[in-house]
Design an enzyme around this catalytic site. Structure first.
Site, PDB file in Angstrom:
ATOM      1  N   GLY A 131      22.224  58.433  72.913  1.00  0.00           N
ATOM      2  CA  GLY A 131      21.247  59.515  72.789  1.00  0.00           C
ATOM      3  C   GLY A 131      21.320  60.572  73.867  1.00  0.00           C
ATOM      4  O   GLY A 131      20.982  61.740  73.631  1.00  0.00           O
ATOM      5  N   GLU A 167      18.320  60.313  80.410  1.00  0.00           N
ATOM      6  CA  GLU A 167      18.000  59.731  79.101  1.00  0.00           C
ATOM      7  C   GLU A 167      17.515  60.801  78.142  1.00  0.00           C
ATOM      8  O   GLU A 167      17.034  61.861  78.571  1.00  0.00           O
ATOM      9  CB  GLU A 167      16.886  58.679  79.263  1.00  0.00           C
ATOM     10  CG  GLU A 167      17.390  57.252  79.313  1.00  0.00           C
ATOM     11  CD  GLU A 167      17.900  56.733  77.970  1.00  0.00           C
ATOM     12  OE1 GLU A 167      18.229  57.536  77.082  1.00  0.00           O
ATOM     13  OE2 GLU A 167      17.993  55.508  77.836  1.00  0.00           O
ATOM     14  N   ASP A 191      10.388  55.627  75.497  1.00  0.00           N
ATOM     15  CA  ASP A 191       9.437  55.238  74.461  1.00  0.00           C
ATOM     16  C   ASP A 191       8.517  54.175  75.075  1.00  0.00           C
ATOM     17  O   ASP A 191       7.523  54.509  75.720  1.00  0.00           O
ATOM     18  CB  ASP A 191      10.280  54.692  73.289  1.00  0.00           C
ATOM     19  CG  ASP A 191       9.593  54.811  71.958  1.00  0.00           C
ATOM     20  OD1 ASP A 191       8.403  54.478  71.894  1.00  0.00           O
ATOM     21  OD2 ASP A 191      10.228  55.220  70.979  1.00  0.00           O
ATOM     22  N   LYS A 237       7.219  59.526  75.493  1.00  0.00           N
ATOM     23  CA  LYS A 237       6.044  59.301  74.645  1.00  0.00           C
ATOM     24  C   LYS A 237       5.012  58.495  75.435  1.00  0.00           C
ATOM     25  O   LYS A 237       5.065  57.256  75.422  1.00  0.00           O
ATOM     26  CB  LYS A 237       6.440  58.508  73.394  1.00  0.00           C
ATOM     27  CG  LYS A 237       7.294  59.255  72.399  1.00  0.00           C
ATOM     28  CD  LYS A 237       7.593  58.322  71.229  1.00  0.00           C
ATOM     29  CE  LYS A 237       8.342  59.025  70.131  1.00  0.00           C
ATOM     30  NZ  LYS A 237       8.783  58.078  69.078  1.00  0.00           N
ATOM     31  N   PHE A 282       7.710  59.763  64.855  1.00  0.00           N
ATOM     32  CA  PHE A 282       9.133  59.488  64.636  1.00  0.00           C
ATOM     33  C   PHE A 282       9.901  60.800  64.766  1.00  0.00           C
ATOM     34  O   PHE A 282       9.904  61.620  63.859  1.00  0.00           O
ATOM     35  CB  PHE A 282       9.342  58.879  63.255  1.00  0.00           C
ATOM     36  CG  PHE A 282      10.609  58.095  63.155  1.00  0.00           C
ATOM     37  CD1 PHE A 282      11.769  58.502  63.808  1.00  0.00           C
ATOM     38  CD2 PHE A 282      10.645  56.920  62.432  1.00  0.00           C
ATOM     39  CE1 PHE A 282      12.933  57.785  63.730  1.00  0.00           C
ATOM     40  CE2 PHE A 282      11.813  56.174  62.338  1.00  0.00           C
ATOM     41  CZ  PHE A 282      12.960  56.612  62.991  1.00  0.00           C
ATOM     42  N   ARG A 331      21.389  63.240  65.171  1.00  0.00           N
ATOM     43  CA  ARG A 331      21.620  63.414  66.613  1.00  0.00           C
ATOM     44  C   ARG A 331      22.075  64.839  66.925  1.00  0.00           C
ATOM     45  O   ARG A 331      21.822  65.359  68.003  1.00  0.00           O
ATOM     46  CB  ARG A 331      22.710  62.449  67.111  1.00  0.00           C
ATOM     47  CG  ARG A 331      22.307  60.987  67.119  1.00  0.00           C
ATOM     48  CD  ARG A 331      23.327  60.201  67.935  1.00  0.00           C
ATOM     49  NE  ARG A 331      23.293  58.774  67.658  1.00  0.00           N
ATOM     50  CZ  ARG A 331      22.503  57.902  68.284  1.00  0.00           C
ATOM     51  NH1 ARG A 331      21.664  58.315  69.203  1.00  0.00           N
ATOM     52  NH2 ARG A 331      22.551  56.620  67.990  1.00  0.00           N
TER      53      ARG A 331
HETATM   54  C1  PRP Z   1      16.780  54.923  72.909  1.00  0.00           C
HETATM   55  C2  PRP Z   1      16.766  55.801  74.148  1.00  0.00           C
HETATM   56  C3  PRP Z   1      16.484  54.824  75.242  1.00  0.00           C
HETATM   57  C4  PRP Z   1      15.591  53.815  74.564  1.00  0.00           C
HETATM   58  C5  PRP Z   1      14.178  54.107  74.898  1.00  0.00           C
HETATM   59  O1  PRP Z   1      18.044  54.364  72.771  1.00  0.00           O
HETATM   60  O2  PRP Z   1      17.990  56.459  74.346  1.00  0.00           O
HETATM   61  O3  PRP Z   1      17.643  54.212  75.743  1.00  0.00           O
HETATM   62  O4  PRP Z   1      15.789  53.932  73.163  1.00  0.00           O
HETATM   63  O5  PRP Z   1      13.326  53.186  74.328  1.00  0.00           O
HETATM   64  P1  PRP Z   1      12.316  52.298  75.200  1.00  0.00           P
HETATM   65  O6  PRP Z   1      11.648  53.193  76.189  1.00  0.00           O
HETATM   66  O7  PRP Z   1      11.333  51.804  74.150  1.00  0.00           O
HETATM   67  O8  PRP Z   1      13.058  51.175  75.810  1.00  0.00           O
HETATM   68  P2  PRP Z   1      18.539  53.550  71.500  1.00  0.00           P
HETATM   69  O9  PRP Z   1      18.441  52.096  71.770  1.00  0.00           O
HETATM   70  O10 PRP Z   1      17.843  54.072  70.267  1.00  0.00           O
HETATM   71  O11 PRP Z   1      20.086  53.866  71.467  1.00  0.00           O
HETATM   72  P3  PRP Z   1      20.847  55.276  71.268  1.00  0.00           P
HETATM   73  O12 PRP Z   1      20.667  56.059  72.534  1.00  0.00           O
HETATM   74  O13 PRP Z   1      22.254  54.881  71.033  1.00  0.00           O
HETATM   75  O14 PRP Z   1      20.213  55.970  70.082  1.00  0.00           O
END
Ligand code: PRP
Length: 183
Positions: free
Chosen positions: A48, A103, A107, A135, A156, A169
């Site tokens: 991401g 990042e 979340d 968030k 979402f 993305r």
């Molecule tokens: C997303 C984002 C963070 C994580 C945040 O990655 O890039 O790494 O989720 O979530 P959290 O605060 O609830 O832990 P994801 O696992 O979706 O992988 P990606 O970056 O490959 O989409």
């Protein structure tokens, strides 16, 4: 892709391309100032963070080195499990380094909380966090984030690195996904 390309899949545009780029430039100016005279390693968390890493790095006026990690933060579906696994580790030795984790979104905070502790245990001089989006209503752990692009509602969202089933993305903005896409 632009908002016209995915119009039918969106409830609304949350942050436009211009809003995001302006905010990234502000964050870059802060980072330039805060790390003046120090070597900085920026660490992008795949996948991401690719967009924000690319834009942030180019907006900086100082030299930085760049490295990448891949971690799995989700057990299944869209809920954080709190279980973090390293899928790809850094190439760099972190001993004595100033590290900024970059990042796309925080979340629950579980991934970053774990990652910050993990990198600090490698003998770093400092570890800070920069995220494009956060968030606050989804937070499950308190986490100190030095640079935040935007606090956003617990909806979402997709785009600017954020995916749904690996799509969206490559939007140059962030939008709220229409429920018919994922229900
Ligand atoms: C997303 C984002 C963070 C994580 C945040 O990655 O890039 O790494 O989720 O979530 P959290 O605060 O609830 O832990 P994801 O696992 O979706 O992988 P990606 O970056 O490959 O989409």
């Amino acid at each position: 892709m632009e908002s016209n390309d995915v119009h039918a899949d969106l409830k609304h545009v949350l942050k436009s391309k211009d809003e995001i780029q302006n905010r990234i430039a502000e964050l870059a100016a802060e980072i330039d100032r805060d790390y003046e005279g120090r070597d900085l390693l920026i660490v992008g968390v795949l996948k991401g963070a690719v967009m924000v890493m690319a834009d942030l790095a180019r907006a900086l006026h100082s030299h930085v080195t760049m490295d990448w990690m891949a971690v799995s933060s989700y057990g299944s579906g869209t809920q954080s499990s709190g279980v973090v696994r390293i899928l790809k580790d850094l190439d760099s030795d972190l001993m004595g380094k100033h590290v900024l984790i970059v990042e796309d979104i925080i979340d629950s905070g579980l991934t970053l909380s774990w990652l910050k502790t993990n990198l600090e245990s490698r003998g770093t001089a400092s570890v800070e966090i920069c995220t494009a989006f956060r968030k606050p209503d989804a937070a499950k752990v308190a986490i100190d984030v030095k640079y935040v692009g935007f606090d956003i509602p617990n909806e979402f969202v997709v785009g600017y690195g954020l995916d749904y089933a690996e799509k969206y993305r490559n939007l140059d903005f962030v939008g709220t996904l229409a429920p018919h896409v994922y229900e």
